[in-house]
Write an enzyme that holds these catalytic residues in place. Structure first.
Site, PDB file in Angstrom:
ATOM      1  N   ASP A   1       2.089  -6.994  -0.610  1.00 39.01           N
ATOM      2  CA  ASP A   1       3.044  -7.856  -1.306  1.00 39.01           C
ATOM      3  C   ASP A   1       2.861  -9.323  -0.921  1.00 39.01           C
ATOM      4  O   ASP A   1       2.323  -9.642   0.139  1.00 39.01           O
ATOM      5  CB  ASP A   1       4.465  -7.395  -0.931  1.00 39.01           C
ATOM      6  CG  ASP A   1       5.511  -7.939  -1.880  1.00 39.01           C
ATOM      7  OD1 ASP A   1       6.700  -7.832  -1.555  1.00 39.01           O
ATOM      8  OD2 ASP A   1       5.134  -8.487  -2.930  1.00 39.01           O
TER       9      ASP A   1
ATOM     10  N   HIS B   1      -3.298 -12.319  -6.930  1.00 43.81           N
ATOM     11  CA  HIS B   1      -3.651 -10.925  -7.238  1.00 43.81           C
ATOM     12  C   HIS B   1      -5.156 -10.692  -7.047  1.00 43.81           C
ATOM     13  O   HIS B   1      -5.571  -9.627  -6.603  1.00 43.81           O
ATOM     14  CB  HIS B   1      -3.269 -10.587  -8.680  1.00 43.81           C
ATOM     15  CG  HIS B   1      -1.792 -10.606  -8.918  1.00 43.81           C
ATOM     16  ND1 HIS B   1      -0.873 -10.125  -8.010  1.00 43.81           N
ATOM     17  CD2 HIS B   1      -1.063 -11.071  -9.969  1.00 43.81           C
ATOM     18  CE1 HIS B   1       0.338 -10.285  -8.488  1.00 43.81           C
ATOM     19  NE2 HIS B   1       0.261 -10.850  -9.683  1.00 43.81           N
TER      20      HIS B   1
ATOM     21  N   LEU C   1     -13.027   8.847   4.412  1.00 44.20           N
ATOM     22  CA  LEU C   1     -11.700   8.248   4.254  1.00 44.20           C
ATOM     23  C   LEU C   1     -11.200   8.565   2.850  1.00 44.20           C
ATOM     24  O   LEU C   1     -11.984   8.560   1.902  1.00 44.20           O
ATOM     25  CB  LEU C   1     -11.776   6.722   4.413  1.00 44.20           C
ATOM     26  CG  LEU C   1     -10.472   5.969   4.123  1.00 44.20           C
ATOM     27  CD1 LEU C   1      -9.531   6.073   5.309  1.00 44.20           C
ATOM     28  CD2 LEU C   1     -10.731   4.519   3.813  1.00 44.20           C
TER      29      LEU C   1
END
Ligand SMILES: CC(C)CCOP(=O)(O)OP(=O)(O)O
Ligand SMILES: [Mg+2]
Length: 240
Positions: A16, A33, A127
């Site tokens: 965020d 972004h 992962l």
């Protein structure tokens, strides 16, 4: 640096602060972004080095659709290009990619890319990256309840047999054997969950940092993990 022991198996990330970062740096909101890709790929690399097995990242929530159309379109395009352009990296680093969230409202081209990247990486085992796109914690719990109710109605499950592991199989996080994050990190100073992994985060350690996502790099990630290593996780049990 980090000591080897007490590395969290599953880390959840709320990325965020992109627009505030852009504003502070006199840049258009979208440039905040754009930091998603380099920041996420750096964090992924560190997870692989440190032996973290699952990384769940909040990329777009069910509530983010209320943003300006131009911003939503930009984000959808960003997710699609990430899943396409980083595919080689995912394969080279043996990263498996799964997307959680309802795909039905996503652009068809993004849905197609999600299928391609999910399929191509499905056997990678170093992962597991779970990217939450159009995900909502409550929506996740509700769809799991609906599925479970259908199974009871069809006589496949008895109500008294419904337990945590059976319910976990109905949640969107059922793609991983470790659905409960050990550590949740949220950037940009906000101190809330914003409808992320409502059920799964019940006993997770929370770590909040003022740093906005575009500034979240190795230094911040190490601080979060060092904080985690100092925690005493009692899971409601005795003080020892
Ligand atoms: C869609 C989401 C990942 C973007 C996170 O940053 P943000 O746009 O919420 O930025 P702000 O909290 O600074 O407004
Ligand atoms: Mg925000």
């Amino acid at each position: 640096g980090l000591t080897g022991e007490r590395i969290p198996k599953h880390v959840a990330l709320i990325m965020d602060g992109n627009r505030r970062w852009a504003k502070k740096n006199g840049l258009p909101p979208m440039s905040g972004h754009a930091a998603l890709v380099p920041r996420l790929m750096e964090v992924l690399g560190l997870c692989c080095i440190w032996g973290i097995k699952v990384l769940t990242v909040y990329a777009f929530s069910t509530e983010n659709w209320i943003r300006p159309q131009m911003e939503v379109d930009y984000l959808m395009e960003l997710f699609e290009s990430l899943l396409r352009e980083q595919l080689e990296d995912f394969m080279r680093n043996e990263v498996r990619v799964s997307i959680i969230g309802d795909p039905v409202k996503l652009p068809i081209s993004l849905q197609k890319q999600i299928t391609k990247t999910t399929e191509t990486t499905k056997n990678n085992s170093k992962l597991h990256l779970l990217m939450a796109i159009n995900y909502g914690g409550r929506a996740d719990v509700l769809q799991a309840c609906r599925n479970m109710a259908l199974k009871v109605k069809d006589g496949l499950v008895k109500p008294e047999d419904i337990n945590e592991s059976l319910f976990n199989e109905e949640l969107e996080t059922s793609v991983t054997e470790f659905p409960y994050p050990d550590l949740l990190i949220r950037t940009s100073g906000e101190l809330r969950l914003s409808n992320f992994l409502t059920w799964q985060l019940a006993y997770s350690e929370f770590y909040f940092t003022e740093s906005p996502w575009p500034d979240f790099g190795e230094k911040e990630f190490v601080m979060a993990l060092q904080s985690f290593q100092l925690r005493q996780r009692r899971f409601g049990g005795q003080d020892k």
